[in-house]
Design a protein around this motif. Structure first.
Motif, PDB file in Angstrom:
ATOM      1  N   LYS B 222     -11.666  -1.846  -9.339  1.00 50.88           N
ATOM      2  CA  LYS B 222     -10.604  -1.724  -8.339  1.00 50.88           C
ATOM      3  C   LYS B 222      -9.301  -1.312  -9.014  1.00 50.88           C
ATOM      4  CE  LYS B 222     -11.982  -5.672  -6.542  1.00 50.88           C
ATOM      5  NZ  LYS B 222     -11.905  -6.968  -5.867  1.00 50.88           N
ATOM      6  N   ASN B 228      -8.114  -1.267  -3.055  1.00 50.19           N
ATOM      7  CA  ASN B 228      -7.967  -2.643  -2.594  1.00 50.19           C
ATOM      8  C   ASN B 228      -9.283  -3.393  -2.580  1.00 50.19           C
ATOM      9  OD1 ASN B 228      -5.165  -2.623  -2.023  1.00 50.19           O
ATOM     10  ND2 ASN B 228      -5.611  -1.348  -0.231  1.00 50.19           N
ATOM     11  N   ASN B 229     -10.375  -2.651  -2.397  1.00 50.11           N
ATOM     12  CA  ASN B 229     -11.671  -3.309  -2.343  1.00 50.11           C
ATOM     13  C   ASN B 229     -12.757  -2.348  -2.824  1.00 50.11           C
ATOM     14  OD1 ASN B 229     -12.244  -1.583  -0.092  1.00 50.11           O
ATOM     15  ND2 ASN B 229     -11.042  -2.993   1.156  1.00 50.11           N
ATOM     16  N   ASP B 231     -15.208  -1.053  -1.213  1.00 53.88           N
ATOM     17  CA  ASP B 231     -15.471   0.022  -0.264  1.00 53.88           C
ATOM     18  C   ASP B 231     -14.652   1.260  -0.658  1.00 53.88           C
ATOM     19  OD1 ASP B 231     -16.782   0.959   2.026  1.00 53.88           O
ATOM     20  OD2 ASP B 231     -14.999   0.642   3.253  1.00 53.88           O
ATOM     21  N   PHE B 234     -15.995   2.825  -3.849  1.00 57.30           N
ATOM     22  CA  PHE B 234     -17.226   3.570  -3.578  1.00 57.30           C
ATOM     23  C   PHE B 234     -16.923   4.924  -2.938  1.00 57.30           C
ATOM     24  CE2 PHE B 234     -21.061   4.661  -1.200  1.00 57.30           C
ATOM     25  CZ  PHE B 234     -22.034   4.426  -2.151  1.00 57.30           C
TER      26      PHE B 234
END
Lengths: 300, 239
Positions: B222, B228-229, B231, B234
């Protein structure tokens, strides 16, 4: 556009749907959100006239799903959960087949599918069975749209699909909605709820709530406390041992905590964790997400 | 730390297509290792090789100390495997499934009986002992499938999208089991499409088009990708 009244359906001794009522407005992007076994597919198959309800009634664009099933089939497009195209026909042959069955041509409705189909057009001579998952999905959607349906029903189109392809798929759905198609889509991914105009949260054949995603989370009365520490596994165990803990669930890099009667203060938790020598501790109240609401309603 | 999986320059080609392009990574004992990637990135191909089910085109790979070319039978005895698509025999009972796996892995029947009783008590499934798998709720099936996959106390368990389609509470309970196994020293090698689950892993690798594009702890990934996350991480790598 879709009117569902007191629909029930059982398979032997399992009641898949219990007196479900629901309505979907014209032009709406409506989500059925729930896990496997919730009854999503059963409901969709009833609307698609592929299954008869035990009781209750449902109308699609004013047409009755039992009496007017032939007419309904002309105005709805369906993308089932399992890939159901002809594996040994090519991409183009599949599309041509579906167009012909509905008495139309690819050319006549090409406008509607152009943005989706052009991505797989370079492979149009390839057999459908040889396509990648993402390409199969685009072909299935093209075939479901080729007769220009008023209503589109999609059964878990994004299950088992990676995060990138899922985003792209939802962008396609939004574009179809812009063209005036009413869309009913189901998903087990709670984060996709926020992409719908309204959603129904469904579990074990019962609807837990129906509303816009923002309203569902706004009206949720519980106090959700988000907690983080360096050692997440120990954090979860420690929080579960906290005397006034009601629920403790991992949420990505955080843990979401609710206290009994929402009476736990931030400062209490902070002190409790500091005493247990947790480092990098964050404790803060947050707005709940759809998944918080679902989990809370589910356990009632 | 002890390396339980070492992979050096793993290449797998299908004709002209390179499914795995020089993968190099290690997995440590007791680690929860997330193996992520878009559909078609080459994850399943790599997992099949690591389980001894498929031979790589080239590369040096050791699983639990055993060589992937010469010692596949030993590898299979030392690993467990569970996937969303297949895990248990639907037309056998709970008890029959446990016995079948115990038999395949050569666990003596007396010991298997004791362990079965222990397991069913732990899972609170004693009442379902003689029920067919097909009649069980999905959450129960998954708990049982995971427990059966580690029944022979393997060194490593491979989980291929174990939580697809289950409700959010069950999904989290399943991760409690994963943590517990990892705490007991079993190395967990897991794939998932739920990006929040990537956060639960000790380290995560992200594959794209046959290559490992990133490998680190969720925290460091991150930071590196300014996200932030997981997701967001990715999407930055795989889009």
């Amino acid at each position: 556009m879709i009117e569902i009244k007191n629909i029930s359906k059982s398979y032997n001794d399992i009641q898949a749907l219990k007196e479900i009522s629901l309505s979907v407005e014209k032009g709406e992007l409506f989500g059925l959100i729930g896990p496997d076994g919730a009854g999503k597919t059963t409901l969709m198959r009833i609307l698609m006239t592929l299954l008869l309800p035990d009781s209750g009634e449902a109308k699609m664009n004013e047409l009755d799903v039992v009496k007017d099933f032939k007419k309904i089939r002309h105005i709805v497009g369906y993308m089932p959960g399992r890939f159901s195209l002809y594996q040994d026909l090519s991409v183009e042959e599949n599309l041509h087949f579906f167009a012909t069955v509905f008495g139309t041509t690819i050319e006549e409705n090409y406008d509607l599918i152009r943005d989706i189909y052009y991505q797989i057009e370079p492979f149009k001579t390839r057999r459908a069975g040889k396509l990648s998952g993402g390409m199969k999905q685009k072909l299935a959607l093209s075939c479901a749209l080729i007769h220009k349906p008023k209503i589109l029903i999609l059964d878990e189109p994004t299950t088992g699909v990676d995060a990138v392809s899922r985003k792209e798929f939802w962008e396609m759905l939004k574009a179809l909605q812009q063209k005036g198609i009413t869309i009913l889509v189901s998903t087990p991914y709670m984060d996709e709820a926020s992409l719908c105009d309204r959603v129904a949260l469904i579990q074990k054949g019962t609807i837990l709530d129906v509303d816009s995603p923002s309203r569902i989370t706004e009206k949720f009365p519980r106090k959700i406390i988000q907690v983080h520490s360096e050692d997440m596994f120990r954090l979860i165990q420690d929080l579960r041992s906290f005397p006034k803990a009601e629920s403790v669930f991992a949420f990505g890099q955080f843990v979401h905590f609710t206290g009994v009667n929402d009476e736990v203060e931030i400062s209490e938790l902070d002190k409790f964790l500091t005493e247990r020598k947790h480092t990098d501790v964050i404790v803060e109240e947050i707005h709940p997400g759809i998944e918080d609401v679902f989990m809370s309603l589910q356990s009632l | 730390m002890d390396k339980i999986i070492t992979v050096k320059n793993l290449v797998k080609k299908f004709g002209a297509f390179t499914a795995n392009d020089h993968l190099t990574f290690d997995v440590y004992r007791g680690e929860i290792f997330g193996f992520l990637g878009a559909n078609g990135a080459g994850k399943t191909t790599a997992i099949r090789i690591l389980c001894g089910l498929s031979t790589p085109t080239s590369g040096d790979i050791k699983i639990a100390g055993y060589d992937i070319y010469r010692e596949t039978e030993k590898i299979k005895k030392n690993i467990g495997y569970m996937s969303q698509k297949f895990s248990l025999y639907e037309d056998l009972t709970v008890s029959e499934n446990i016995r079948l796996y115990a038999g395949i892995y050569g666990i003596p029947s007396k010991k298997a009986k004791e362990k079965e009783a222990e397991l069913l008590e732990k899972l609170e499934m004693e009442s379902a002992r003689k029920k067919l798998i097909s009649g069980l709720p999905l959450g129960w099936k998954q708990k049982l499938a995971f427990s059966v996959a580690i029944f022979h106390e393997p060194k490593i368990v491979f989980l291929d999208e174990p939580t697809g389609g289950v409700d959010p509470v069950t999904r989290r309970k399943f991760w409690d089991l994963i943590y517990e196994a990892s705490n007991n020293g079993i190395t967990v090698f897991v794939t998932t499409h739920y990006m929040d689950e990537a956060e639960y892993c000790n380290r995560v690798s992200i594959m794209d088009a046959g290559k490992i594009e990133a490998l680190d702890t969720p925290g460091k990934l991150k930071e590196k990708y300014n996200a932030n996350n997981m997701d967001e991480v990715f999407l930055k790598i795989a889009r």
